[in-house]
Write an enzyme that holds these catalytic residues in place. Structure first.
Site, short mmCIF file in Angstrom:
data_model
loop_
_atom_site.label_atom_id
_atom_site.label_comp_id
_atom_site.label_asym_id
_atom_site.label_seq_id
_atom_site.Cartn_x
_atom_site.Cartn_y
_atom_site.Cartn_z
N GLY A 172 2.95 2.06 5.23
CA GLY A 172 4.18 1.34 5.57
C GLY A 172 4.88 1.93 6.78
O GLY A 172 5.43 1.21 7.62
N GLY B 269 0.84 -1.20 0.00
CA GLY B 269 0.00 0.00 0.00
C GLY B 269 0.87 1.25 0.00
O GLY B 269 2.02 1.21 -0.46
N SER B 270 0.32 2.32 0.52
CA SER B 270 1.01 3.61 0.48
C SER B 270 2.20 3.62 1.45
O SER B 270 2.25 2.85 2.41
CB SER B 270 0.03 4.71 0.87
OG SER B 270 -0.52 4.40 2.15
N CYS C 37 1.44 1.08 -8.70
CA CYS C 37 2.59 1.49 -7.89
C CYS C 37 3.77 1.86 -8.78
O CYS C 37 4.60 2.67 -8.41
CB CYS C 37 2.96 0.38 -6.91
SG CYS C 37 3.16 -1.20 -7.73
N GLU D 75 5.67 -3.50 0.51
CA GLU D 75 5.64 -3.08 -0.90
C GLU D 75 4.85 -1.78 -0.92
O GLU D 75 3.63 -1.80 -0.75
CB GLU D 75 4.96 -4.14 -1.77
CG GLU D 75 5.81 -5.38 -1.96
CD GLU D 75 7.03 -5.15 -2.85
OE1 GLU D 75 7.20 -4.05 -3.38
OE2 GLU D 75 7.81 -6.09 -3.00
P1 NAD Z 1 -3.42 2.17 1.46
O1 NAD Z 1 -2.08 2.36 2.08
O2 NAD Z 1 -4.47 3.19 1.71
O3 NAD Z 1 -4.05 0.77 1.95
C1 NAD Z 1 -3.40 -0.45 1.70
C2 NAD Z 1 -3.88 -1.50 2.68
O4 NAD Z 1 -3.36 -1.22 3.98
C3 NAD Z 1 -5.40 -1.57 2.84
O5 NAD Z 1 -5.77 -2.93 2.96
C4 NAD Z 1 -5.62 -0.81 4.14
O6 NAD Z 1 -6.80 -1.19 4.81
C5 NAD Z 1 -4.40 -1.21 4.94
N1 NAD Z 1 -3.95 -0.28 5.99
C6 NAD Z 1 -3.87 1.07 5.92
N2 NAD Z 1 -3.33 1.56 7.06
C7 NAD Z 1 -3.06 0.48 7.86
C8 NAD Z 1 -2.48 0.33 9.16
N3 NAD Z 1 -2.08 1.39 9.89
N4 NAD Z 1 -2.34 -0.92 9.65
C9 NAD Z 1 -2.73 -1.99 8.94
N5 NAD Z 1 -3.28 -1.91 7.72
C10 NAD Z 1 -3.44 -0.68 7.18
O7 NAD Z 1 -3.17 1.99 -0.11
P2 NAD Z 1 -4.23 1.91 -1.31
O8 NAD Z 1 -4.82 3.25 -1.55
O9 NAD Z 1 -5.13 0.73 -1.13
O10 NAD Z 1 -3.24 1.53 -2.52
C11 NAD Z 1 -2.50 2.46 -3.24
C12 NAD Z 1 -1.08 2.53 -2.73
O11 NAD Z 1 -0.46 1.24 -2.73
C13 NAD Z 1 -0.20 3.38 -3.63
O12 NAD Z 1 0.65 4.15 -2.81
C14 NAD Z 1 0.59 2.35 -4.42
O13 NAD Z 1 1.79 2.82 -4.95
C15 NAD Z 1 0.78 1.27 -3.41
N6 NAD Z 1 1.01 -0.04 -4.04
C16 NAD Z 1 2.26 -0.59 -3.98
C17 NAD Z 1 2.51 -1.81 -4.58
C18 NAD Z 1 3.87 -2.44 -4.56
O14 NAD Z 1 3.96 -3.62 -4.85
N7 NAD Z 1 4.91 -1.73 -4.22
C19 NAD Z 1 1.49 -2.49 -5.24
C20 NAD Z 1 0.22 -1.90 -5.26
C21 NAD Z 1 0.00 -0.68 -4.64
#
Ligand code: NAD
Length: 495
Positions: free
Chosen positions: A231, A226-227, A282, A248
């Site tokens: 992370g 995720g973002s 991403c 990731e």
């Molecule tokens: P997001 O960070 O909002 O959410 C991702 C996941 O994390 C969701 O399931 C969310 O519920 C969970 N989450 C959020 N905060 C959390 C916490 N404090 N503790 C535990 N879980 C938590 O991201 P998004 O909007 O769903 O996706 C887009 C982002 O993901 C972009 O920044 C993109 O670049 C990144 N991304 C990276 C990859 C990679 O492989 N590097 C792949 C896909 C997406």
């Protein structure tokens, strides 16, 4: 979903909305899990792990092979569901399922190749070796934009490694996760009793449900995609309990276009990498660093390609750019464009597009922004189709710009100069986990280790030796000297 084995009652089992960005409508109301339910799921996964770790690895591979077969049989169905739920155009929805099939194939082979080393020991009459054992329960938290492929990168490796998996999909993409779990259950039924209940648990919900996995000491490996914001929250919490995290995260990816670049090839590569998946990858290309000598030959052509791209419902033929995931994504895009203007940028495109009169759907014309320098919003990932374009004069300067942002995931250079290409991929070149030559930064094959984002170390999931993160290593030393007549003359220390 019915064809994939989902009970239709699941679609109206609660109050958690599942939306489609194609129309902006709520298409199902699902049951949301509580943090306590997530903790209970971990408990079941712990029990499953105790049995699964004793199943020989090649046999574990057979479960993954059967999962791959289910995915092949339902590629069209699952691809369509990805389009409906994440807004991807048809070919990208299908491509995501293909990626899942590919990692299953990879993992099946891997199940016979979980090699450890035999190491020369300094002690006579001894043998020393390393053995790889399953790590335990793997928590997998995934993002909306790759709602199922990212799960498969983790789960396929975890299953052959002998781990059980607890999956929390994004709250923005719960339906595809339900479908994948149903396909997994079909594969498990074919596989037989060796695959215990609880081997794959799925919990639905938002951040709190994810946190239950993050904080649970029974989850030795926590993989979160995720973002970078997410992370930064997850990494320290997992570290605090000495867990291992696989992160990731986001990418503010760049491409350098050198004076020797093939501009036709560059144009195609850049347009695909920057506008594909409506900028919601991403690895989307977000910054274009163009040599001053080719700027005027390339950028006006790019601007007209941007203006002519077809934005529309993702499942309709001819559509190249689908919708943004929701209103927040559109608002963030507009805020970034405003801020770019304030920094002296010239914005082309970026406005909302009315598609089918869907009031709650957010379609946008991809934006290209000519920037005087790398500043303001250019330094951050905005998860939308915005490409910032800047000029450079020396390769050193271009590499410094490419490396000059925090979230470095993927990168590329377009050049026909061997020395430029080699410099870019060398230790003094790109600092990203992915560095390409003459192809854009987006997309990755599962055979290579994927991404990682430079701040978290780079290259962690999918292929190469990424499997090691899902296992633990033991070093074994065996003393056989007592039985050795040849030990005559060799004096052993007895302490
Ligand atoms: P997001 O960070 O909002 O959410 C991702 C996941 O994390 C969701 O399931 C969310 O519920 C969970 N989450 C959020 N905060 C959390 C916490 N404090 N503790 C535990 N879980 C938590 O991201 P998004 O909007 O769903 O996706 C887009 C982002 O993901 C972009 O920044 C993109 O670049 C990144 N991304 C990276 C990859 C990679 O492989 N590097 C792949 C896909 C997406």
């Amino acid at each position: 979903m019915g064809r994939m084995g989902v009970d239709p009652a699941v679609l109206s089992a609660g109050s958690m909305p599942a939306n489609s960005p194609l129309t902006g409508e709520t298409v199902a109301s699902l049951k949301e899990d509580s943090a306590e339910e997530a903790t209970a799921a971990v408990g079941r996964a712990v029990e499953a792990f105790k049995a699964w770790r004793t199943v020989p690895a090649p046999r574990r591979g057979e479960l993954v092979r059967l999962l791959g077969e289910e995915l092949r049989a339902h590629k069209e169905d699952l691809g369509l569901l990805i389009s409906i739920e994440a807004g991807k155009i048809t070919s990208e929805g299908l491509g995501e399922v293909q990626e899942m099939i590919d990692i299953c194939d990879f993992a099946v082979g891997l199940s016979r190749q979980l090699y450890g080393l035999t190491i020369a020991t300094e002690r006579p009459g001894h043998r020393m070796m390393e053995t790889w054992h399953p790590a335990g329960v793997v928590g997998v938290i995934t993002a909306f934009n790759f709602p199922v492929a990212v799960w498969s990168w983790n789960a396929a490796l975890a299953f052959v490694s002998g781990d059980s998996v607890v999956w929390k999909p994004s709250e923005k993409s719960p339906l595809t996760a339900i479908a994948v779990q149903a396909l997994y259950e079909r594969a498990r039924a074919k596989f037989g009793a060796d695959a215990p209940d609880g081997l794959l648990e799925m919990v639905q919900g938002g951040r709190e449900v994810g946190e239950a996995l993050v904080d649970d000491p029974r989850v030795p490996v926590l993989s979160a995609t995720g973002s970078t914001r997410m992370g930064r929250q997850v990494g320290p919490r997992v570290a605090e309990r000495f867990g291992r995290s696989i992160l990731e995260l986001g990418g503010n990816n760049a491409a350098i276009v050198s004076s020797s670049a093939d501009l036709d090839l560059t144009l195609r590569g850049v347009a695909f990498a920057a506008m594909g998946t409506a900028g919601q990858r991403c690895t989307t290309l977000r910054r274009l660093i163009v040599h001053e000598s080719v700027y005027d030959a390339l950028v006006p052509r790019l601007i007209s390609a941007y203006a002519s791209v077809s934005v529309g419902v993702s499942t309709e033929e001819g559509t190249l750019v689908g919708p943004l995931i929701d209103k927040d994504a559109f608002d963030n895009m507009q805020a970034a464009l405003e801020s770019a203007k304030a920094e002296g940028g010239t914005v082309h495109g970026g406005e909302r597009v009315n598609v089918g009169g869907y009031e709650n759907a957010y379609y946008a014309q991809p934006a290209i922004v000519e920037m005087p320098s790398q500043c303001g919003p250019v330094l951050e990932e905005t998860f939308a189709p915005i490409l910032y374009v800047m000029r450079y004069s020396t390769l050193e300067e271009a590499i410094a710009m490419q490396n000059g942002v925090a979230a470095g995931l993927s990168s590329s250079i377009f050049t026909n100069s061997l020395s430029e290409a080699e410099t870019f991929t060398s230790a003094i070149g790109s600092d990203c986990g992915i560095a390409n030559v003459n192809i854009g930064p987006s997309g990755a094959e599962i055979g290579g280790a994927f991404g990682g984002e430079k701040e978290t170390g780079g290259g962690r999931e999918a292929g190469s030796d990424a499997w090691k993160a899902y296992m633990r290593r033991a070093t074994n030393t065996i003393n056989y000297s007592g039985a050795l007549p040849l030990a005559q003359g060799v004096k052993f220390d007895v302490e």
